[in-house]
Write a protein that holds these residues in place. Structure first.
Motif, PDB file in Angstrom:
ATOM      1  N   ALA A 342       0.787  -1.247  -0.046  1.00 17.79           N
ATOM      2  CA  ALA A 342      -0.047   0.045   0.134  1.00 17.79           C
ATOM      3  C   ALA A 342       0.938   1.139   0.102  1.00 17.79           C
ATOM      4  N   GLY A 343       2.113   1.250   0.607  1.00 14.15           N
ATOM      5  CA  GLY A 343       2.866   2.104   0.675  1.00 14.15           C
ATOM      6  C   GLY A 343       3.783   2.288  -0.775  1.00 14.15           C
ATOM      7  N   GLY A 344       3.470   1.755  -1.701  1.00 17.82           N
ATOM      8  CA  GLY A 344       4.394   1.809  -2.765  1.00 17.82           C
ATOM      9  C   GLY A 344       5.518   1.061  -2.906  1.00 17.82           C
ATOM     10  N   VAL A 345       5.961   0.382  -1.901  1.00 23.18           N
ATOM     11  CA  VAL A 345       7.126  -0.503  -1.721  1.00 23.18           C
ATOM     12  C   VAL A 345       7.008  -1.618  -2.434  1.00 23.18           C
ATOM     13  N   ARG A 346       7.863  -2.045  -3.457  1.00 23.42           N
ATOM     14  CA  ARG A 346       8.017  -3.372  -4.272  1.00 23.42           C
ATOM     15  C   ARG A 346       8.652  -4.381  -3.524  1.00 23.42           C
ATOM     16  N   HIS A 347       7.984  -5.814  -3.326  1.00 24.33           N
ATOM     17  CA  HIS A 347       8.676  -6.649  -2.556  1.00 24.33           C
ATOM     18  C   HIS A 347       8.808  -7.761  -3.420  1.00 24.33           C
ATOM     19  N   GLN A 348      10.093  -8.355  -3.565  1.00 18.95           N
ATOM     20  CA  GLN A 348      10.248  -9.645  -4.343  1.00 18.95           C
ATOM     21  C   GLN A 348       9.414 -10.740  -3.896  1.00 18.95           C
ATOM     22  N   MET A 349       8.661 -11.340  -5.000  1.00 18.04           N
ATOM     23  CA  MET A 349       7.767 -12.799  -4.779  1.00 18.04           C
ATOM     24  C   MET A 349       8.418 -13.879  -5.364  1.00 18.04           C
ATOM     25  N   ALA A 350       7.935 -14.996  -5.606  1.00 16.38           N
ATOM     26  CA  ALA A 350       8.532 -16.207  -5.952  1.00 16.38           C
ATOM     27  C   ALA A 350       9.038 -16.062  -7.325  1.00 16.38           C
ATOM     28  N   GLY A 351       8.643 -15.335  -8.256  1.00 21.27           N
ATOM     29  CA  GLY A 351       9.135 -15.350  -9.483  1.00 21.27           C
ATOM     30  C   GLY A 351       8.781 -16.556 -10.407  1.00 21.27           C
ATOM     31  N   LEU A 352       7.701 -17.340 -10.014  1.00 22.35           N
ATOM     32  CA  LEU A 352       7.644 -18.458 -10.955  1.00 22.35           C
ATOM     33  C   LEU A 352       6.350 -18.319 -11.825  1.00 22.35           C
ATOM     34  N   LEU A 353       6.014 -17.046 -12.117  1.00 28.22           N
ATOM     35  CA  LEU A 353       5.126 -16.594 -13.115  1.00 28.22           C
ATOM     36  C   LEU A 353       5.607 -14.864 -13.393  1.00 28.22           C
ATOM     37  N   GLY A 354       5.245 -14.668 -14.631  1.00 23.37           N
ATOM     38  CA  GLY A 354       5.992 -13.156 -15.074  1.00 23.37           C
ATOM     39  C   GLY A 354       5.421 -11.791 -14.698  1.00 23.37           C
ATOM     40  N   HIS A 355       4.283 -12.313 -13.937  1.00 20.90           N
ATOM     41  CA  HIS A 355       3.384 -11.044 -13.791  1.00 20.90           C
ATOM     42  C   HIS A 355       3.889 -10.182 -12.592  1.00 20.90           C
ATOM     43  N   ALA A 356       3.148  -9.051 -12.219  1.00 22.55           N
ATOM     44  CA  ALA A 356       3.612  -8.183 -11.111  1.00 22.55           C
ATOM     45  C   ALA A 356       2.294  -7.452 -10.587  1.00 22.55           C
ATOM     46  N   THR A 357       2.244  -7.238  -9.429  1.00 20.81           N
ATOM     47  CA  THR A 357       0.952  -6.804  -8.851  1.00 20.81           C
ATOM     48  C   THR A 357       1.180  -5.585  -7.958  1.00 20.81           C
ATOM     49  N   SER A 358       0.203  -4.784  -7.811  1.00 19.41           N
ATOM     50  CA  SER A 358       0.274  -3.588  -6.865  1.00 19.41           C
ATOM     51  C   SER A 358      -0.920  -3.333  -5.857  1.00 19.41           C
ATOM     52  N   PHE A 359      -0.832  -3.214  -4.696  1.00 20.32           N
ATOM     53  CA  PHE A 359      -1.813  -2.907  -3.753  1.00 20.32           C
ATOM     54  C   PHE A 359      -2.046  -1.366  -3.666  1.00 20.32           C
ATOM     55  N   ALA A 360      -0.844  -0.578  -4.015  1.00 20.76           N
ATOM     56  CA  ALA A 360      -1.029   0.699  -4.019  1.00 20.76           C
ATOM     57  C   ALA A 360      -1.768   1.319  -5.074  1.00 20.76           C
ATOM     58  N   LYS A 361      -1.890   0.658  -6.227  1.00 19.82           N
ATOM     59  CA  LYS A 361      -2.668   1.105  -7.507  1.00 19.82           C
ATOM     60  C   LYS A 361      -4.043   0.252  -7.315  1.00 19.82           C
ATOM     61  N   ARG A 362      -4.970   0.666  -6.261  1.00 21.91           N
ATOM     62  CA  ARG A 362      -6.156   0.012  -5.914  1.00 21.91           C
ATOM     63  C   ARG A 362      -7.349   0.046  -6.826  1.00 21.91           C
ATOM     64  N   ARG A 363      -7.970  -0.819  -7.110  1.00 18.26           N
ATOM     65  CA  ARG A 363      -9.154  -0.884  -7.833  1.00 18.26           C
ATOM     66  C   ARG A 363     -10.037  -2.150  -7.632  1.00 18.26           C
ATOM     67  N   LEU A 364     -11.346  -1.906  -7.239  1.00 23.96           N
ATOM     68  CA  LEU A 364     -12.087  -3.078  -6.882  1.00 23.96           C
ATOM     69  C   LEU A 364     -12.317  -3.835  -8.345  1.00 23.96           C
ATOM     70  N   LEU A 396      -2.789  -5.418 -11.706  1.00 28.09           N
ATOM     71  CA  LEU A 396      -1.945  -6.014 -12.332  1.00 28.09           C
ATOM     72  C   LEU A 396      -1.312  -5.166 -13.084  1.00 28.09           C
ATOM     73  N   THR A 397       0.229  -5.108 -12.799  1.00 24.53           N
ATOM     74  CA  THR A 397       1.022  -3.890 -13.096  1.00 24.53           C
ATOM     75  C   THR A 397       2.111  -4.354 -14.152  1.00 24.53           C
ATOM     76  N   GLU A 398       2.571  -5.693 -14.190  1.00 28.91           N
ATOM     77  CA  GLU A 398       3.045  -6.290 -15.277  1.00 28.91           C
ATOM     78  C   GLU A 398       2.394  -7.536 -15.851  1.00 28.91           C
ATOM     79  N   THR A 399       2.440  -7.938 -17.003  1.00 26.97           N
ATOM     80  CA  THR A 399       1.441  -8.893 -17.501  1.00 26.97           C
ATOM     81  C   THR A 399       2.490 -10.149 -17.536  1.00 26.97           C
TER      82      THR A 399
END
Length: 437
Positions: A342-364, A396-399
């Motif tokens: 929510a604060g815009g800080v990106r955290h490394q995830m598992a990297g087993l798929l190529g997408h990236a997500t954001s909770f800072a850019k929220r939309r229901l 979804l910020t990176e597909t």
């Protein structure tokens, strides 16, 4: 044991259904009744509160997502293990989608199919006698839905209660209880609903307070008397979702809680063993398992801890090299390259798929979904149709460039395009599966 039952519904969301349902469950459980909760529609958090209040596992009953045979089988099972079945509705009583009659997802579908009486919760703040007109309209809207009485919520004073009750008496509409405004009764909320039961250190005290309120404010004897036996035809064999393996590693902690009880029960009934592990405790999927399931939940609130759980992430990658790994919603976010909090800080995830997500850019994103699988995976075979839903605020910020998992349509059949990703043994999407179509 065969339960009598009733449905707690309302004209709209936010009227107090969950408060009333939990108060009834806790009060009747305190009387020593075997009371079973159920939830209309797709929801993970309310059923968890039902279970906490009663000690019996709650169940979801969804007329849109579940084939009728599965819906009836789940209702039959719930009614057979309790003395009282209390079904909490979803949204307003008649709110659903205009598709096949009886399969709209509305709470009214359950009332009509199971012939259960409805207790209507009315938020009477800002009105008095007009509440009776609302009750009259709901009572006469559908002859297959029986409104057995009302519970008044957010009553302002004794005079306010009397004015509403007098107007209801002219309709011969029973007033089964009245809750005066009391903010202390409310559970705290966050972006996907109530804060989860396991996060409340004072949960027992809160449930005791609701039970005490029900004993003071509700006519519990009258409510118990109006409950009727659900009309359930002998259930046909209902095929549960096939398990993704014979021994399933299930992520299970406060970041990964959104697993439907009927899905897990179906896996067990098919002979699968479920082995829980905690990513937040830096545990990898157990090596003796042959598939891994990352359910939804709140990874966005624990992104830093997940990024720091290197043993979990490395173990997950090693597991995925040879065995299926599937992520739903929050689990899908963890399978990607990164998660922005929510604060815009990106955290490394598992990297087993190529997408990236954001909770800072929220939309229901909210609604029923039908998914056609584009390849065989943990969810089923290529071309298989599944029904479920989406409910998330993450974007979804990176597909990435993975093959898509499924073609999606909304609850009314409108195409939404492809979604999710699959790479090797790894699959995931924001789609929560409920049942085969």
């Amino acid at each position: 044991m065969s339960a009598r039952g009733l449905i707690v519904s309302a004209p709209r969301s936010g009227a107090g259904k969950t408060t009333v349902t939990l108060a009834l469950l806790a009060a009747f459980a305190r009387r020593g009744l075997a009371v079973q909760g159920a939830k209309a529609g797709p929801d993970y958090i309310d059923p968890a509160f039902h279970t906490a209040a009663t000690g019996l596992p709650s169940v979801n009953l969804d007329s849109w997502a579940m084939p009728p045979a599965l819906l009836v089988a789940l209702a039959h099972e719930a009614a057979s293990q309790a003395e009282l079945l209390v079904v909490e509705g979803v949204m307003g009583l008649f709110d659903g989608i205009g598709t096949v009659p009886g399969r709209t997802g509305a709470t009214a579908d359950l009332a009509a199919r199971l012939r259960l009486p409805v207790v209507l919760v009315l938020d009477v703040s800002g009105q008095s006698q007009s509440a009776a007109a609302l009750a009259r309209g709901f009572a006469g809207h559908d002859p297959d839905v029986s409104i057995a009485g009302v519970i008044l919520n957010r009553v302002g004073s004794a005079r306010h209660e009397r004015l509403v009750a007098d107007a209801m008496a002219l309709l011969a509409m029973p007033v089964l209880g009245a809750i005066h405004r009391d903010d202390a009764l409310a559970f705290p909320e966050r972006h996907l609903g109530l804060v989860q039961p396991g996060e409340h250190e004072d949960l027992d005290a809160r449930l005791d307070a609701l039970a005490a309120m029900a004993e003071r404010c509700f006519d519990l004897d009258a409510i118990l008397a109006l409950a009727g036996p659900p009309v359930i035809t002998a259930p046909k064999a209902a095929r549960p979702l096939p398990p993704p393996g014979s021994r399933i590693a299930l992520a299970d902690d406060v970041a990964f809680t959104f697993a439907y009880p009927h899905v897990l029960a179906g896996w067990r009934a098919s002979g699968a063993e479920i082995v829980s592990f905690s990513p937040l405790a830096d545990q990898p999927p157990p090596e003796h398992c042959d598939s891994c399931w990352l359910p939804g939940g709140y990874p966005e609130l624990h992104a830093g801890a997940i990024a720091a759980a290197t043993r979990f992430r490395h173990g997950l990658a090693q597991f995925a090299a040879t065995r299926p790994v599937h992520g739903e919603c929050g689990g899908y976010m963890v399978l990607g390259e990164g998660l922005e909090d929510a604060g815009g800080v990106r955290h490394q995830m598992a990297g087993l798929l190529g997408h990236a997500t954001s909770f800072a850019k929220r939309r229901l994103h909210l609604g029923y979904r039908e998914a056609r699988l584009l390849g065989a995976c943990a969810l089923g075979t290529e071309g298989q149709l599944l029904r479920g839903h989406e409910f998330h605020y993450a974007a979804l910020t990176e597909t990435g460039n993975d093959a898509p998992l499924a073609e999606l349509a909304d609850g009314e059949g409108r195409a939404l395009g492809v979604a999710g990703g699959r790479r090797g043994h790894v699959t995931g999407s924001f789609f929560h599966v409920i049942a085969e179509a």
